[in-house]
Structure formats: structure tokens, C-alpha cells
Design a protein around this motif. Structure first.
Motif, PDB file in Angstrom:
ATOM      1  N   ALA A   9       0.660  -1.173  -0.017  1.00 36.29           N
ATOM      2  CA  ALA A   9       0.032   0.199  -0.150  1.00 36.29           C
ATOM      3  C   ALA A   9       0.782   1.539   0.263  1.00 36.29           C
ATOM      4  N   THR A  10       0.657   2.042  -0.788  1.00 40.94           N
ATOM      5  CA  THR A  10       1.141   3.480  -0.854  1.00 40.94           C
ATOM      6  C   THR A  10       0.382   4.970  -1.143  1.00 40.94           C
ATOM      7  N   CYS A  11       1.145   5.845  -1.478  1.00 40.83           N
ATOM      8  CA  CYS A  11      -0.079   7.350  -1.266  1.00 40.83           C
ATOM      9  C   CYS A  11       0.296   7.155  -3.533  1.00 40.83           C
ATOM     10  N   ASP A  42      -7.768   4.769  -3.563  1.00 38.63           N
ATOM     11  CA  ASP A  42      -8.065   4.249  -4.863  1.00 38.63           C
ATOM     12  C   ASP A  42      -9.054   3.331  -4.131  1.00 38.63           C
ATOM     13  N   ALA A  43     -10.943   3.928  -4.703  1.00 36.77           N
ATOM     14  CA  ALA A  43     -11.962   3.372  -4.813  1.00 36.77           C
ATOM     15  C   ALA A  43     -11.931   2.303  -5.469  1.00 36.77           C
ATOM     16  N   GLU A  44     -11.144   2.428  -6.515  1.00 33.47           N
ATOM     17  CA  GLU A  44     -10.966   0.648  -7.594  1.00 33.47           C
ATOM     18  C   GLU A  44     -10.466  -0.847  -6.482  1.00 33.47           C
ATOM     19  N   VAL A  45      -9.422  -0.137  -5.959  1.00 33.87           N
ATOM     20  CA  VAL A  45      -9.093  -1.597  -5.461  1.00 33.87           C
ATOM     21  C   VAL A  45      -9.254  -2.528  -5.052  1.00 33.87           C
ATOM     22  N   ARG A  56       3.069   0.546   3.378  1.00 34.62           N
ATOM     23  CA  ARG A  56       4.424   0.595   3.114  1.00 34.62           C
ATOM     24  C   ARG A  56       4.793   2.209   2.871  1.00 34.62           C
ATOM     25  N   SER A  57       4.174   3.409   1.561  1.00 32.67           N
ATOM     26  CA  SER A  57       4.719   4.500   1.381  1.00 32.67           C
ATOM     27  C   SER A  57       2.844   5.135   1.724  1.00 32.67           C
ATOM     28  N   THR A  58       3.075   5.237   2.496  1.00 32.39           N
ATOM     29  CA  THR A  58       1.214   5.577   2.987  1.00 32.39           C
ATOM     30  C   THR A  58       1.185   7.033   3.056  1.00 32.39           C
ATOM     31  N   TRP A  59       2.105   7.802   3.284  1.00 31.83           N
ATOM     32  CA  TRP A  59       2.803   9.131   3.911  1.00 31.83           C
ATOM     33  C   TRP A  59       1.517  10.590   3.983  1.00 31.83           C
ATOM     34  N   ASP A  60       0.421  10.128   2.987  1.00 34.57           N
ATOM     35  CA  ASP A  60      -0.093  11.223   2.633  1.00 34.57           C
ATOM     36  C   ASP A  60      -1.257  11.331   3.828  1.00 34.57           C
ATOM     37  N   TYR A  61      -1.502  10.444   4.502  1.00 34.28           N
ATOM     38  CA  TYR A  61      -2.433  10.353   5.742  1.00 34.28           C
ATOM     39  C   TYR A  61      -2.635  11.551   6.810  1.00 34.28           C
ATOM     40  N   SER A  62      -1.718  11.796   7.223  1.00 37.55           N
ATOM     41  CA  SER A  62      -1.476  12.692   7.901  1.00 37.55           C
ATOM     42  C   SER A  62      -2.268  13.881   8.376  1.00 37.55           C
ATOM     43  N   SER A  63      -2.844  14.240   7.654  1.00 33.69           N
ATOM     44  CA  SER A  63      -4.291  15.148   7.274  1.00 33.69           C
ATOM     45  C   SER A  63      -5.502  14.705   7.347  1.00 33.69           C
TER      46      SER A  63
END
Ligand SMILES: Nc1ncnc2c1ncn2[C@@H]1O[C@H](COP(=O)(O)OP(=O)(O)O)[C@@H](O)[C@H]1O
Ligand SMILES: [Mg+2]
Length: 302
Positions: A9-11, A42-45, A56-63
Motif C-alpha cells: 500500500a502506497t499513496c 483508490d476506490a477501485e482497488v 508501506r508509503s502511505t505518507w499522505d494520511y496525516s491530514s
């Protein structure tokens, strides 16, 4: 036998993963596991279709941590698991670890619901020494800054920074700046399936007068290093405390990174216990790629 399938999982900003994680795909293929990068929001997954999803690099969740945690809870087979992630994405967990006797950085916690005035924030900032202001939910040094102790301008900027975070509903941490990091750096100890794998050394990230970072993450200068006995002991204690709190077995933590900074006496202090989305720096310790791939393949086959 059907192929074992794993999602990393990534961003959306890094749809093809962080470069450090890309070799995992080949290493997993060698183990008969088909691994693909997948963007967490991504709603398609179809997350159900994987034998294992590895954060892994899901780094955009902090907001938007609530959205991220809801996603984690919706994924049937996630590593590390959702309850662990829910606990670990908010640095309040450090308070609990501190109360359990783990040395953490002295921290003042500011609650947005208190509606603190500038004056009230001012009286709470340290009178001596540089200090750091950061949100409790953050990654990659985002919205984190260091302020010089005794200039009126720095104090004004620090108050503004804290106020902006609080106004947007975020909880804020104020910590003394640990000066030893400028000399010795930060040590990250990487664990795979509960076992120590390797350590890396990261240069100090916060210079004086540096603006809070807004980007996805701040560039890091990193090298491989041998962990000291004291750092290893601290990392083991921190992990053990986390396991006690969460009621998880050692090997059920697929990955973990424990970041330590030296205190004034040189003894390591826990800065962060990363159970959510740590960079593993696999390229810095080549055997670690094989180790991680083995651990993922074993977990996916369960
Ligand atoms: N109290 C502190 N003293 C010195 N440096 C700090 C302190 N807090 C944070 N930093 C620096 O800021 C960086 C990011 O802070 P950290 O707490 O690790 O948050 P993040 O989750 O964004 O990685 C660290 O890698 C370190 O260089
Ligand atoms: Mg960090």
C-alpha cells in the motif's frame, strides 16, 4: 495452487512505491508471490482479493487520519494490523510508553479543545534552549519546526505555528530540542517479524529558522550504522511495552522501526516507535530485503 497475491500500500503521489520498496516486488516474485503497488485511497482497488496487504508509503494520511484508520479497518488482511495502526498514528502513544518507564523526550501536550490564547501558549513554551513544535499526527517531519530559544521573533513564529495547528483541530507537542542530534544524529532500528534486522543513522532534520515543511516528506540523509547496546536495549523495551499494551505477539509485528535520539548524557531516548509506515531503508542493508520478503511471503501464506 492459486498464486499468492500481496498488495504493497502506497499513496497517490507515489503510485509506484517509494524506490526503496520497489525491489520487494522482484524478491517476492522469486518466492512465488505476486506483489503489486496499490494506492490506499483508490476506490477501485479490491482489497479483499489479496492474501495480504502490507502498509508501506502511505505518507499522505496525516491530514486525514480518521479516513486512513477506517480504511485500515476495512482491509481484511492487513500488516501491521488496523488496531496497531490506530494506536500508532497518534504520537500520544509516547505518553503511555513514558508512563511505563520508557525514556521519551520531555513533552508538553497542547489540546485544541482548550482553545489556548497566544499568551497561554507563550507561557507554555520553554524559557531555555531551542524547542520543537510538531503535531501529534505527522510523518516525514511535516509541519514540524525548531525554534531558537530567546529571540522575540522566533517566539512569535512558534506561537503562530502552534496556533495554526491547534486552530485546525490538531493536537500539538512541544519538546526541548535535543542538541546532541546535531552531532550524533538519530538512530533508527529496524525490526522484521519481531527480530532486529538493521540500523540506520539519520542526520539532524531541523535547522534553526527552518520553516515547517509542507511537502510530502523532507529529504533525509541516511547511512547504515551499527546500533549500540543501549539503543538495542531501548528498542527492545519499547517494542515489548507496545506489545503489552496491544496484546500482540512479537512475530505478529511484520515490521517496526524504533527511532532514538541521544539525550544530554548521551543515553538514547525514544523519539518515535513506527509501526505504521516506516521507511525500512532496505537498500542500506542488502540482506534486509531478503528478510522482509521472507517475512511477507510467510505471512501471506498463513
Ligand atoms: N525533540 C527533538 N529534538 C531534536 N530533533 C527533533 C526533535 N523532535 C523532532 N526532531 C527532528 O525532527 C524529525 C521529525 O520528527 P519526528 O518526531 O520523528 O516526526 P515524524 O513522524 O514526522 O518523523 C526527526 O527526525 C528529528 O530530526
Ligand atoms: Mg520520524
Amino acid at each position: 495452487m492459486p498464486t499468492t497475491r500481496v498488495a504493497l500500500a502506497t499513496c497517490s503521489i507515489l503510485p509506484d512505491l517509494d524506490p526503496d520498496d520497489v525491489p520487494l516486488i522482484g524478491a517476492l516474485a522469486e518466492r512465488g508471490v505476486e506483489a503489486v503497488a496499490a494506492v490506499w485511497d483508490d476506490a477501485e482497488v479490491d482489497w479483499d482479493s489479496f492474501d495480504l496487504v502490507v502498509v508501506r508509503s502511505t505518507w499522505d494520511y496525516s491530514s486525514r487520519p480518521e479516513e486512513f484508520i477506517a480504511w485500515a479497518r476495512s482491509v481484511p488482511r492487513l500488516a501491521n494490523d488496523a488496531e496497531l495502526i490506530a494506536w500508532n498514528t497518534d504520537k500520544y502513544y509516547l505518553k503511555t510508553l513514558g508512563e511505563m518507564g520508557i525514556p521519551i523526550v520531555r513533552t508538553l501536550w497542547l489540546d485544541p479543545d482548550r482553545h489556548l490564547t497566544s499568551q497561554a501558549i507563550h507561557t507554555r513554551l520553554p524559557a531555555h534552549g531551542d524547542y520543537v513544535i510538531k503535531p501529534t499526527v505527522s510523518a516525514g517531519s511535516r509541519d514540524t519546526a525548531r525554534y531558537q530559544e530567546n529571540t522575540a521573533q522566533a517566539r512569535g513564529e512558534a506561537i503562530l505555528h502552534a496556533r495554526e495547528l491547534l486552530r485546525s483541530g490538531r493536537h500539538v507537542m512541544v519538546q526541548p530540542y535535543l542538541n546532541q542530534v546535531d552531532v550524533a544524529g538519530e538512530t533508527g532500528l529496524v525490526f522484521i517479524a519481531g527480530e532486529f534486522s538493521h540500523a540506520i543513522r539519520k542526520n539532524a532534520m531541523l535547522s534553526r529558522g527552518h520553516r515547517p515543511t509542507q511537502g510530502l516528506y523532507q529529504e533525509e540523509v541516511m547511512r547504515s550504522v551499527e546500533a549500540s547496546e543501549a539503543e538495542l536495549a531501548l528498542a527492545q523495551r519499547a517494542l515489548e511495552a507496545a506489545r503489552t499494551i496491544l496484546g500482540t505477539a512479537a512475530e505478529s509485528l511484520l515490521y517496526a522501526r524504533i527511532d532514538t535520539l541521544p539525550g544530554d548524557d548521551g543515553e538514547p531516548i525514544l523519539l518515535e516507535l513506527e509501526l505504521t509506515e516506516p521507511s525500512m531503508f532496505l537498500a542500506k542493508a542488502p540482506a534486509s530485503l531478503e528478510r522482509f520478503a521472507d517475512a511477507i511471503a510467510a505471512r501471506a501464506a498463513r
